[in-house]
Motif scaffolding. Structure first.
Motif, short mmCIF file in Angstrom:
data_model
loop_
_atom_site.label_atom_id
_atom_site.label_comp_id
_atom_site.label_asym_id
_atom_site.label_seq_id
_atom_site.Cartn_x
_atom_site.Cartn_y
_atom_site.Cartn_z
N LYS B 50 -25.24 57.22 7.14
CA LYS B 50 -24.69 57.26 5.80
C LYS B 50 -23.73 56.10 5.54
O LYS B 50 -23.87 55.38 4.56
CB LYS B 50 -23.95 58.59 5.63
CG LYS B 50 -23.60 58.94 4.24
CD LYS B 50 -23.34 60.43 4.13
CE LYS B 50 -22.43 60.94 5.22
NZ LYS B 50 -21.05 60.42 5.10
N SER B 51 -22.77 55.95 6.44
CA SER B 51 -21.81 54.86 6.25
C SER B 51 -22.51 53.51 6.27
O SER B 51 -22.15 52.60 5.53
CB SER B 51 -20.73 54.91 7.33
OG SER B 51 -20.09 56.15 7.31
N THR B 52 -23.52 53.39 7.11
CA THR B 52 -24.25 52.13 7.18
C THR B 52 -24.96 51.84 5.86
O THR B 52 -24.92 50.72 5.36
CB THR B 52 -25.29 52.18 8.33
OG1 THR B 52 -24.61 52.62 9.51
CG2 THR B 52 -25.92 50.84 8.56
N LEU B 92 -15.67 51.66 5.64
CA LEU B 92 -15.52 52.84 4.82
C LEU B 92 -14.54 53.85 5.36
O LEU B 92 -13.86 54.52 4.60
CB LEU B 92 -16.88 53.54 4.68
CG LEU B 92 -17.98 52.60 4.18
CD1 LEU B 92 -19.29 53.33 4.15
CD2 LEU B 92 -17.64 52.07 2.81
N ASP B 93 -14.49 53.99 6.67
CA ASP B 93 -13.67 55.06 7.20
C ASP B 93 -12.20 54.68 7.11
O ASP B 93 -11.66 53.99 7.94
CB ASP B 93 -14.08 55.38 8.63
CG ASP B 93 -15.53 55.87 8.67
OD1 ASP B 93 -16.02 56.29 7.61
OD2 ASP B 93 -16.15 55.82 9.73
N GLY B 94 -11.56 55.14 6.06
CA GLY B 94 -10.24 54.64 5.68
C GLY B 94 -9.08 55.09 6.53
O GLY B 94 -8.34 54.28 7.06
N ILE B 103 -15.16 59.72 12.83
CA ILE B 103 -15.90 60.52 11.86
C ILE B 103 -15.21 60.50 10.50
O ILE B 103 -14.01 60.26 10.41
CB ILE B 103 -16.06 61.99 12.27
CG1 ILE B 103 -14.71 62.57 12.73
CG2 ILE B 103 -17.11 62.16 13.34
CD1 ILE B 103 -14.67 64.06 12.80
N THR B 104 -15.97 60.78 9.48
CA THR B 104 -15.44 60.77 8.13
C THR B 104 -14.98 62.19 7.79
O THR B 104 -15.77 63.11 7.83
CB THR B 104 -16.55 60.35 7.15
OG1 THR B 104 -17.32 59.35 7.78
CG2 THR B 104 -16.00 59.84 5.87
N ILE B 105 -13.71 62.38 7.49
CA ILE B 105 -13.22 63.74 7.34
C ILE B 105 -12.85 64.16 5.93
O ILE B 105 -12.33 65.23 5.72
CB ILE B 105 -11.99 64.01 8.24
CG1 ILE B 105 -10.90 62.99 7.97
CG2 ILE B 105 -12.38 64.07 9.68
CD1 ILE B 105 -9.57 63.35 8.59
MG LIG Z 1 -19.69 57.78 8.60
#
Ligand SMILES: [Mg+2]
Ligand SMILES: Nc1nc2c(ncn2[C@@H]2O[C@H](COP(=O)(O)OP(=O)(O)O)[C@@H](O)[C@H]2O)c(=O)[nH]1
Lengths: 302, 661
Positions: B50-52, B92-94, B103-105
């Motif tokens: 997803k992030s990619t 993206l992962d701020g 991980i994206t939380i």
């Molecule tokens: Mg991600």
């Protein structure tokens, strides 16, 4: 059906107006923080639109660090007078009189005392329960997850783990006594959206945004303008006239210029789209450390 | 092979398009200003890419600024998981914590634009424990990209994400089958996944489903059309996003203007500000205000940029009305012929968002359409397992649990089913102690009176009710009653406009029958409304409920051998049909007092005057249609006042209703 569709700017505008009205309806004592920059100029225009033909029902507040560019202060005072704004200017006077400034105390202490502390002092003094800010989510990575209604505890602290879910356009505006909310009506705007809007709406902005010959010193790669005699002589001496403009505005010793020929909004946008350097790198305070903005936010800075 | 592509403009990613050489920035800005906005949600389980994918979309649309890029190279070396290649996910992962956990939380919002559109991406994590985040991201999205790892196919998470997307009413879904490079860009793998997914999604309510094979890491079929999958003839991901039609997704049919702010800059100006929630609001149009039901007309639609003739969602405007009506925040302005539901009891799908589990006995605040009221839970119908879609019964919800509940609010709210109207069908629940948003809901609909749950109907459930009702062993026969009363029971239902003289007829008839020895009971609007129906108003819905009650009383009385005279306007065929069903066709005698509007206004001017002044609404014959019955048992005219009772008495005698002998 196509006739009933809005352009992205009109949609963002409608969203912002909705947010601003919601705060005015739900809070007893809101304030709009006005930084004199282009983002807050857009935000103020949106507030004017929200309550037209009435007046904006809350005051604006500028936290003056006493180290702003002279042109900013001039612009602020003229513009507020012309538009009949209810403008509060607040500074940390105790620290100012004690001589706090970036050259003597460094950028970190200065920012903390003259901006963060001053802001908290100002909010406390007038007992504001909601404060609008002109921050945008695309400005910086840690802002991407910021809520539009951002909850702050009694100490104005932001806890990234304890933010309220925000769904549809229904905002939870309930706070206990002493707690407050920071509200970001232009969260979903990008830098380009802002410039577009300034252009379309003919919103006056500080001339520093436009390229002009200015006395500039190169300090560790940052182009700093000599704005008054408080700049130490040994630095100010090295000034040369350069064609520059500013992408963000703040304290003059902490705000780097970019070399540019862009003296109109159109040229600025053109430059922005071709020479792509994100706007916050020109603000010196961000160089501190990774995740620095997040740190500042936890402490109560925007 | 690929000539079916209709637009190809996105392949040039320069913001200035082909015209770069002869750049006219003004023309560019003029065009840019007119772009529309697409809000999308991305969902996938961890490591599906997803992030990619998002990083690619941002990067390739040149929105990633150069300095962010150089910072990225620095970061990749330190914590990156992508070896030597740039790890787009790092863009993206701020927040710090999650960067360390990898991980994206939370929900992160991203922005990019192309020549055609602006995009806002709500980037949400995939684990079950983040259901609430995904629900949050979905609430504002027009479209959802659901990622699948081609090597894994449709998995539990895929089903969960799709279920949530359909629950939140997203109309467009794209299934992005990612990592096609790892399966040699094989069409068979893709086709199998598509078939698998299709068989599942048909159970759910998503009108537009699309399938796109991609390799996000390589940028294959993300922005540029694919060259490695010649068997695929559809658009690339970005081409699709740029062209999907979303402007007709909004509800333009049911005008709802939920007053957000009352604008009173001075004593002469009273404006009502809000976002148009749905429908088109037009200048000059007749409106009704809820809950007061007062009517007026739209005088002006005001904006800073000039007055409008009409406004549509999601515009924020201010309106003024022709008449001075008391309106406050939370009231809703609608058209009188298209009312929302006005109810205190309703059913909704609920998502529990708080760490603290639900206490089914607690009172919460419900915020809905700029209106806040207290609410309590009446019943939890069931919980849905987000992974299997199995329903089960439970007595409370925990974080991230989803289910169906019945709620009762303190005051009536004005809503439409969420399916029809996202703006007036959604609400949040706030805990008054912590002030947290503990749950969010999507209204299914009101409950019909028969389906009201236990706490409201004072008994277990309707099923249980039915099984408990035993037909009493009555010791008196119908024949014995006939003999005692010398009559056959019937309901004499008198319909007619307000002021037609039907009440006067009812009362003289009652007196004459009584004097002649009949056993008769008169039911009329004022007696029933002052007690039994005192919580009901004059809306079509409440009118129907009111008459349902009257019909049941009349039936009970008829069952005891008693004749009833019911004098009610009962304005339309549907209402009368409902009544006939309850009472029974044999016993139901419809008498139509057929008066002209002029007669009624002259006879009983007060209500009609009030209506003209906008003080009341829902007046049959005025703003509410009165449909004259097609085949009444008797049709009478008020002009024949002297003989009307006699006509009825003759009919009763002829038909052996009264007297029998
Ligand atoms: Mg991600
Ligand atoms: N081979 C291959 N690997 C991919 C592809 N897309 C993503 N990945 C890798 O899968 C891993 C997880 O990607 P990421 O974007 O962080 O997934 P997320 O957890 O869904 O955000 C990373 O190592 C990516 O480099 C692809 O199309 N092909």
């Amino acid at each position: 059906m196509t006739e009933y569709s809005l352009s992205h700017l009109k949609e963002l505008e409608a969203e912002a107006i909705h947010i601003i009205r919601e705060v005015a309806a739900e809070f007893e004592n809101p304030v709009m923080l006005y930084s004199i920059g282009k983002d807050s100029s857009v935000m103020v225009r949106l507030a004017e639109k929200a309550f037209y033909p009435g007046k904006v029902p809350f005051p604006l507040m500028h936290i003056d660090s006493k180290w702003k560019f002279k042109e900013m202060v001039e612009f602020r005072d003229n513009y507020a007078r012309e538009n009949n704004w209810n403008l509060i200017v607040h500074s940390n006077m105790a620290a100012f009189e004690a001589g706090v400034g970036p050259f003597t105390h460094g950028s970190k202490v200065h920012t903390d005392v003259m901006k963060t502390q001053a802001l908290l002092e100002g909010l406390g003094k007038y007992k504001f329960d909601a404060a609008f800010g002109g921050a945008r989510r695309d400005e910086e990575k840690s802002r991407a997850k910021e809520r539009i209604f951002s909850f702050r505890d009694k100490f104005h602290q932001w806890d990234p783990k304890n933010q309220r879910p925000e769904l549809w356009d229904i905002y939870n505006a309930r706070v206990h006594k002493g707690e407050s909310i920071r509200v970001f009506p232009i969260s979903n705007w990008t830098e380009l959206d802002i410039w577009q809007y300034v252009r379309l709406e003919k919103i006056p902005i500080v001339p520093l945004y436009f390229a002009k010959e200015r006395p500039i010193v190169n300090v560790d790669g940052n182009l700093i303008m000599v704005d008054d005699e408080r700049m130490p002589k040994e630095i100010a001496e090295k000034a040369e006239m350069k064609m520059v403009r500013f992408r963000t505005l703040g304290c003059y010793p902490l705000t780097g210029a970019v070399e540019s020929e862009a003296d109109t909004i159109e040229k600025i946008v053109e430059e922005m789209m071709t020479v792509t350097v994100s706007e916050r790198t020109t603000r010196v305070i961000d160089f501190d450390q990774d995740g620095s903005m997040e740190q500042k936010k936890r402490e109560g800075y925007f | 092979m690929k000539n079916d592509k209709t637009q190809n403009t996105s392949t040039d990613n320069s913001p200035f398009g082909e015209a770069r050489g002869t750049l006219d920035i003004n023309a560019y800005l003029d065009q840019d200003e007119k772009k529309d906005l697409l809000r999308l949600l991305t969902a996938g389980s961890v490591d599906d890419g997803k992030s990619t994918l998002i990083g690619r979309l941002l990067f390739d649309s040149k929105k990633i600024y150069e300095d962010q890029l150089s910072a990225l190279e620095r970061d990749s070396k330190r914590v990156g998981h992508a070896g030597e290649e740039i790890d787009y996910a790092l863009l993206l992962d701020g927040l710090k914590a999650e960067r360390e956990q990898g991980i994206t939380i939370d929900v992160a919002y991203r922005y990019f634009s192309t020549n055609k559109r602006k995009f806002i991406i709500a980037d949400t994590p995939g684990h079950t424990q983040y259901t609430r985040n995904m629900v949050t991201g979905a609430s504002t999205a027009n479209l959802a990209i659901i990622l699948i790892d081609a090597t894994k196919g449709v998995i539990t998470q895929t089903r969960r994400h799709t279920f949530l997307v359909s629950l939140l009413g997203i109309k467009h879904v794209v299934l992005a089958v990612n990592k096609m490079d790892l399966v040699n860009y094989d069409q068979k793998v893709f086709d199998e996944i598509v078939a698998d997914y299709k068989s599942f999604i048909t159970q759910l309510d998503v009108p537009d489903v699309n399938f796109i094979p991609i390799a996000a890491l390589k940028g294959e079929n993300v922005v540029e059309p694919t060259t490695l999958m010649p068997w695929y003839h559809g658009p690339s991901m970005l081409e699709f996003l740029e062209s999907v039609h979303i402007s007709s997704d909004r509800n333009f049919d049911d005008m709802r203007f939920p007053v957000q702010y009352v604008l009173r800059p001075d004593l002469d100006f009273r404006g009502f500000s809000a976002r148009v929630a749905s429908g088109i609001i037009r200048k000059g149009e007749k409106i009704m205000v809820l809950p007061s039901r007062k009517t007026s007309r739209i005088k002006e639609i005001i904006t800073y940029d000039g007055n409008l003739d009409e406004a549509f969602p999601p515009q924020s405007v201010t309106i003024t009305l022709e008449d001075e009506i008391d309106i406050s925040r939370g009231d809703m302005i609608v058209y009188p012929d298209n009312l929302p539901r006005i109810e205190r009891h309703f059913e909704a799908n609920l998502v529990w968002m708080d760490e603290m589990p639900m206490d089914p006995n607690m009172q919460l605040f419900l915020k809905h359409a700029n209106n806040t009221t207290r609410v309590k839970f009446d019943k939890i119908q069931y919980k849905v397992d987000v992974n299997t879609l199995q329903k089960s019964s439970i007595d409370h919800f925990e974080l991230n649990e989803i289910g169906r509940v019945v709620l009762t609010t303190n005051k009536a709210i004005f809503f439409d089913p969420y399916k029809k109207n996202r703006s007036t069908g959604s609400f949040i629940l706030i805990d008054p102690m912590t002030n947290n948003t503990v749950a969010v809901g999507m209204i299914i609909d009101k409950l019909s009176a028969d389906d009201l749950p236990s706490k409201i109907v004072d008994d277990k459930t309707l099923e249980a009710n039915k099984s408990r009702i035993h037909k009493g062993e009555c010791l008196i026969s119908d024949a014995q009653r006939q003999k005692r009363f010398n009559q056959n029971p019937a309901t004499l239902w008198i319909t007619g406009l307000h002021g037609s003289g039907k009440n006067e007829l009812a009362f003289t008839l009652e007196k004459e029958m009584f004097d002649a020895g009949a056993t008769v009971v008169l039911l009329d609007g004022s007696s029933i409304r002052s007690g039994l129906s005192n919580e009901l108003d004059f809306s079509p819905t409440d009118r129907a409920e009111h008459l349902r009650r009257v019909a049941h009383i009349s039936k009970l009385l008829n069952d005891q051998g008693i004749i009833t005279i019911c004098s009610f306007i009962s304005p339309d065929e549907n209402i009368r049909k409902q009544v006939i069903q309850i009472i029974g066709e044999d016993r139901f005698k419809l008498i139509h007092m057929d008066a002209t509007m002029e007669f009624c206004k002259k006879n009983k001017p007060e209500l009609y005057e009030k209506f003209e002044e906008g003080l009341i609404a829902n007046l049959p014959g005025a703003d509410l249609q009165f449909a004259a019955p097609e085949n009444p048992t008797l049709m009478l005219k008020p002009e024949n006042r002297a003989t009307n009772t006699k006509t009825i008495m003759e009919y009763l005698a002829d038909h052996k209703i009264f007297p029998i002998v």
